[in-house]
Design a protein around this motif. Structure first.
Motif, mmCIF file in Angstrom:
data_model
loop_
_atom_site.group_PDB
_atom_site.id
_atom_site.type_symbol
_atom_site.label_atom_id
_atom_site.label_comp_id
_atom_site.label_asym_id
_atom_site.label_seq_id
_atom_site.Cartn_x
_atom_site.Cartn_y
_atom_site.Cartn_z
ATOM 1 N N ASN A 71 0.859 -1.184 0.000
ATOM 2 C CA ASN A 71 0.000 0.000 0.000
ATOM 3 C C ASN A 71 0.891 1.228 0.000
ATOM 4 O O ASN A 71 2.099 1.128 0.208
ATOM 5 N N TYR A 76 1.066 5.453 1.326
ATOM 6 C CA TYR A 76 0.530 6.679 1.924
ATOM 7 C C TYR A 76 1.525 7.794 1.651
ATOM 8 O O TYR A 76 2.715 7.666 1.969
ATOM 9 N N GLU A 80 1.917 11.962 2.185
ATOM 10 C CA GLU A 80 1.380 13.177 2.798
ATOM 11 C C GLU A 80 1.575 14.348 1.842
ATOM 12 O O GLU A 80 2.662 14.568 1.332
ATOM 13 N N THR A 120 -2.728 10.983 0.725
ATOM 14 C CA THR A 120 -3.433 10.031 -0.122
ATOM 15 C C THR A 120 -2.993 8.623 0.255
ATOM 16 O O THR A 120 -1.799 8.332 0.327
ATOM 17 N N TYR A 121 -3.978 7.771 0.514
ATOM 18 C CA TYR A 121 -3.728 6.371 0.840
ATOM 19 C C TYR A 121 -4.209 5.536 -0.331
ATOM 20 O O TYR A 121 -5.374 5.651 -0.743
ATOM 21 N N ASP A 169 -5.221 -4.101 3.864
ATOM 22 C CA ASP A 169 -5.040 -2.885 4.658
ATOM 23 C C ASP A 169 -4.584 -3.295 6.049
ATOM 24 O O ASP A 169 -5.360 -3.868 6.816
ATOM 25 N N GLN A 200 -3.372 -1.251 8.486
ATOM 26 C CA GLN A 200 -3.234 -0.136 9.416
ATOM 27 C C GLN A 200 -3.780 -0.496 10.796
ATOM 28 O O GLN A 200 -4.640 -1.357 10.933
ATOM 29 N N TYR A 227 -12.015 10.250 5.505
ATOM 30 C CA TYR A 227 -11.610 9.652 4.238
ATOM 31 C C TYR A 227 -12.561 10.142 3.147
ATOM 32 O O TYR A 227 -13.775 10.128 3.348
ATOM 33 N N TYR A 235 -1.269 13.782 11.444
ATOM 34 C CA TYR A 235 -0.899 12.371 11.587
ATOM 35 C C TYR A 235 0.452 12.230 12.279
ATOM 36 O O TYR A 235 1.428 12.851 11.885
#
Length: 105
Positions: free
Chosen positions: A16, A18, A20, A31-32, A40, A42, A51, A102
């Motif tokens: 995946n 991510y 920033e 964006t993820y 996923d 997380q 989201y 975050y």
């Protein structure tokens, strides 16, 4: 004013991705991306999250239920709530707004 170039655009990286795009003293935006069939992994965050699904389809699973999600859907996940995107049937890109910013895992 700042234009967030590339925000919400799917990026194919395994497993995946991510990225920033903005950080201020009170929030962050990124964006993820999760590819079709991706997992996923997380864990709960210390921040509230919003989201916005920009592309793709999946299911969001939380202790309070599940929700099929697709382009245009907006989802709120409170700080510390377990959540996971499952059944990713189309490459999924999510704009993620964190408040406060975050802090990582």
């Amino acid at each position: 004013m700042k234009k967030l170039v590339g925000a919400g655009v799917f990026v194919r990286r395994e497993p995946n991705d991510y990225v920033e795009q903005l950080r201020t003293g009170s929030m962050s935006v990124g964006t993820y991306s999760i590819p079709v069939g991706g997992v996923d992994d997380q864990s709960p965050h210390h921040e509230d999250e919003i989201y916005v699904v920009t592309t793709g389809r999946a299911t969001l699973v939380t202790p309070s239920g599940t929700e099929l999600v697709g382009p245009g859907d907006v989802l709120f996940v409170p700080a510390e709530e377990e959540h996971r995107f499952t059944e990713v049937t189309e490459d999924l890109a999510l704009l993620v707004f964190f408040a406060p910013p975050y802090s990582g895992r």
